[in-house]
Design a protein around this motif. Structure first.
Motif, PDB file in Angstrom:
ATOM      1  N   LEU A  93       1.099  -1.221   0.288  1.00  9.80           N
ATOM      2  CA  LEU A  93       0.032  -0.111   0.085  1.00  9.80           C
ATOM      3  C   LEU A  93       0.693   1.212   0.068  1.00  9.80           C
ATOM      4  CD1 LEU A  93      -2.591  -1.110   2.822  1.00  9.80           C
ATOM      5  CD2 LEU A  93      -2.385  -1.506   0.289  1.00  9.80           C
ATOM      6  N   PRO A  94       0.352   2.504  -0.312  1.00  5.74           N
ATOM      7  CA  PRO A  94       1.044   3.519  -0.211  1.00  5.74           C
ATOM      8  C   PRO A  94       1.467   3.838   1.266  1.00  5.74           C
ATOM      9  CG  PRO A  94      -1.034   4.173  -1.335  1.00  5.74           C
ATOM     10  CD  PRO A  94      -1.098   2.574  -0.829  1.00  5.74           C
ATOM     11  N   PHE A  95       2.769   4.438   1.477  1.00  2.00           N
ATOM     12  CA  PHE A  95       3.418   4.636   2.817  1.00  2.00           C
ATOM     13  C   PHE A  95       2.717   5.233   3.974  1.00  2.00           C
ATOM     14  CE2 PHE A  95       7.502   3.891   0.128  1.00  2.00           C
ATOM     15  CZ  PHE A  95       7.209   2.318   0.126  1.00  2.00           C
ATOM     16  N   ASP A  96       1.769   6.088   3.239  1.00  2.00           N
ATOM     17  CA  ASP A  96       0.948   7.000   4.094  1.00  2.00           C
ATOM     18  C   ASP A  96      -0.043   6.263   4.811  1.00  2.00           C
ATOM     19  OD1 ASP A  96      -0.153   7.120   1.761  1.00  2.00           O
ATOM     20  OD2 ASP A  96      -0.967   8.934   1.977  1.00  2.00           O
ATOM     21  N   ILE A  97      -0.476   5.234   4.464  1.00  2.00           N
ATOM     22  CA  ILE A  97      -1.702   4.550   4.952  1.00  2.00           C
ATOM     23  C   ILE A  97      -1.111   3.559   6.118  1.00  2.00           C
ATOM     24  CG2 ILE A  97      -3.314   2.423   4.409  1.00  2.00           C
ATOM     25  CD1 ILE A  97      -3.519   3.777   1.593  1.00  2.00           C
ATOM     26  N   LYS A  98      -1.737   3.902   7.267  1.00  2.00           N
ATOM     27  CA  LYS A  98      -1.159   3.302   8.433  1.00  2.00           C
ATOM     28  C   LYS A  98      -1.921   1.956   8.651  1.00  2.00           C
ATOM     29  CE  LYS A  98      -0.615   7.460  10.947  1.00  2.00           C
ATOM     30  NZ  LYS A  98      -1.316   8.437  12.014  1.00  2.00           N
TER      31      LYS A  98
ATOM     32  N   GLY B  44      10.456   2.129   2.065  1.00  2.00           N
ATOM     33  CA  GLY B  44       9.362   2.450   2.962  1.00  2.00           C
ATOM     34  C   GLY B  44       9.455   3.775   3.714  1.00  2.00           C
ATOM     35  N   VAL B  45       8.891   3.984   4.803  1.00  3.55           N
ATOM     36  CA  VAL B  45       9.107   5.238   5.683  1.00  3.55           C
ATOM     37  C   VAL B  45       9.198   4.821   7.206  1.00  3.55           C
ATOM     38  CG1 VAL B  45       7.960   6.531   3.913  1.00  3.55           C
ATOM     39  CG2 VAL B  45       6.589   5.788   5.893  1.00  3.55           C
ATOM     40  N   ASN B  75       7.203   1.610   8.017  1.00  2.33           N
ATOM     41  CA  ASN B  75       6.060   1.237   7.111  1.00  2.33           C
ATOM     42  C   ASN B  75       6.468   1.017   5.695  1.00  2.33           C
ATOM     43  OD1 ASN B  75       3.392   0.865   5.940  1.00  2.33           O
ATOM     44  ND2 ASN B  75       2.495   2.762   6.526  1.00  2.33           N
ATOM     45  N   MET B  76       6.376  -0.380   5.376  1.00  4.11           N
ATOM     46  CA  MET B  76       6.771  -0.593   3.858  1.00  4.11           C
ATOM     47  C   MET B  76       5.403  -0.782   3.091  1.00  4.11           C
ATOM     48  SD  MET B  76       9.861  -2.852   5.340  1.00  4.11           S
ATOM     49  CE  MET B  76      10.643  -3.402   3.894  1.00  4.11           C
ATOM     50  N   GLY B  77       4.325  -0.456   3.658  1.00 10.29           N
ATOM     51  CA  GLY B  77       3.224  -0.739   3.146  1.00 10.29           C
ATOM     52  C   GLY B  77       2.371  -2.069   2.898  1.00 10.29           C
ATOM     53  N   ASN B  78       3.129  -3.001   3.611  1.00 12.28           N
ATOM     54  CA  ASN B  78       2.555  -4.284   3.693  1.00 12.28           C
ATOM     55  C   ASN B  78       2.858  -4.917   5.085  1.00 12.28           C
ATOM     56  OD1 ASN B  78       3.115  -7.462   3.501  1.00 12.28           O
ATOM     57  ND2 ASN B  78       2.088  -6.904   1.675  1.00 12.28           N
TER      58      ASN B  78
END
Lengths: 128, 176
Positions: A93-98, B44-45, B75-78
């Motif tokens: 998912l986009p990284f801004d989605i928690k 990621g972030v 957070n790597m989106g997964n």
């Protein structure tokens, strides 16, 4: 053809309703915000397309007098529904989605709704 | 009374000297910061970042960065990737919950500044130089690190598919 179309569209509406209800319950109870990825439009669209494809497959079997194959088709639909859960589990998912770890819990059950809705309505569209 | 003259003189000198010491501006980290890492895979972030920033372009000697990233905010989106990143082989977030950078020297360069200091990640401390700019109350920096230098993952088995070199882009808006 009319029967298959009606079966498909009604199953699509039923699957959409189930999906939207589940979507709202899940988002409210888990406190997630996946609206960017999944929303009412995408749930309805995918549900109706999936049910129409199942209806088309049913119609083709009837058209070519292969009704005995409906059992195999049902197994295939169930297998495809199951196999399709790989997609939400593996997607990024986009990284801004928690809380991306909660995303499969939202989407995986929805992958079974079109088949479930279609099979539920089969008795109403049985017979010549 | 004569005995007290020198102690009083020393105390007075120290007291007045204190007012002459120039301290660099202290900045507060504002919302909207971003710490991104990119490579072919993974990317990621980190969404949680805190620390103390003292910076004054006219007093680089008195400027300092002492910042910390919360490893659990990765957070790597997964979900599966996030869990893997936090496990023992990778960041081992349970044992090393923070990545820390403390600068020891900030210098001016042709394009901006450079902060030289120590990056502490997964219990491994290594020197690191971060080039950065400061404009519109925002620090912006970009650098690369080799995750293997810090024992983050390995280059064997499934880990070998993950890039060793990660580009890190940092953007930190600040307020006074």
């Amino acid at each position: 053809m009319k029967k298959a179309f009606l079966h498909g569209i009604l199953a699509g509406v039923l699957a959409s309703a189930a999906g939207i209800i589940y979507f709202n319950i899940y988002q409210n109870t888990q406190g997630t915000e996946f609206n960017k990825i999944v929303n009412v439009r995408s749930i309805s669209g995918v549900s109706i397309i999936a049910c129409m494809l199942i209806a088309l497959s049913y119609w083709l079997l009837e058209r070519f007098k292969k009704e005995k194959w409906k059992g195999i088709l049902n197994v295939l639909i169930a297998l495809l529904s199951f196999a399709s859960i790989i997609s939400p589990i593996s997607m990024s998912l986009p990284f801004d989605i928690k809380n991306p770890e909660l995303f499969p819990g939202l989407v995986v059950p929805m992958h079974f709704f079109p088949a479930l809705a279609f099979f539920t309505l089969v008795p109403f569209f049985k017979g010549k | 009374m004569k005995k007290l003259i020198f102690p009083i003189a020393i105390a007075a000198t120290m007291l007045f000297s204190a007012f002459t010491v120039y301290t660099a501006t202290t900045w507060k980290i504002a919302d909207g910061y971003s710490i991104k890492f990119t490579s072919d895979d993974p990317a990621g972030v980190f969404s949680s970042f805190k620390g103390d920033i003292s910076f004054d372009a006219n007093d680089l000697a008195g400027s300092k960065f002492d910042v910390t990233i919360d490893v659990n905010s990765i957070n790597m989106g997964n979900g599966m990737k996030n869990n893997k990143a936090k496990n023992e082989n990778w960041f081992n977030a349970a044992k090393f919950p923070a990545i820390k950078f403390t600068s020891s020297k900030i210098t001016k360069t042709a394009t901006g500044y450079e902060a030289t200091g120590t990056l502490d990640m997964k219990g491994v401390q290594k020197p690191l130089t971060i080039p950065f700019t400061f404009a519109n109350n925002t620090f912006t920096g970009s650098f690369s690190i080799n995750r293997l230098d810090y024992g983050v993952g390995t280059d064997k088995g499934m880990d070998s598919h993950a890039s060793s070199i990660l580009k890190v882009d940092v953007s930190v808006p600040v307020t006074k």
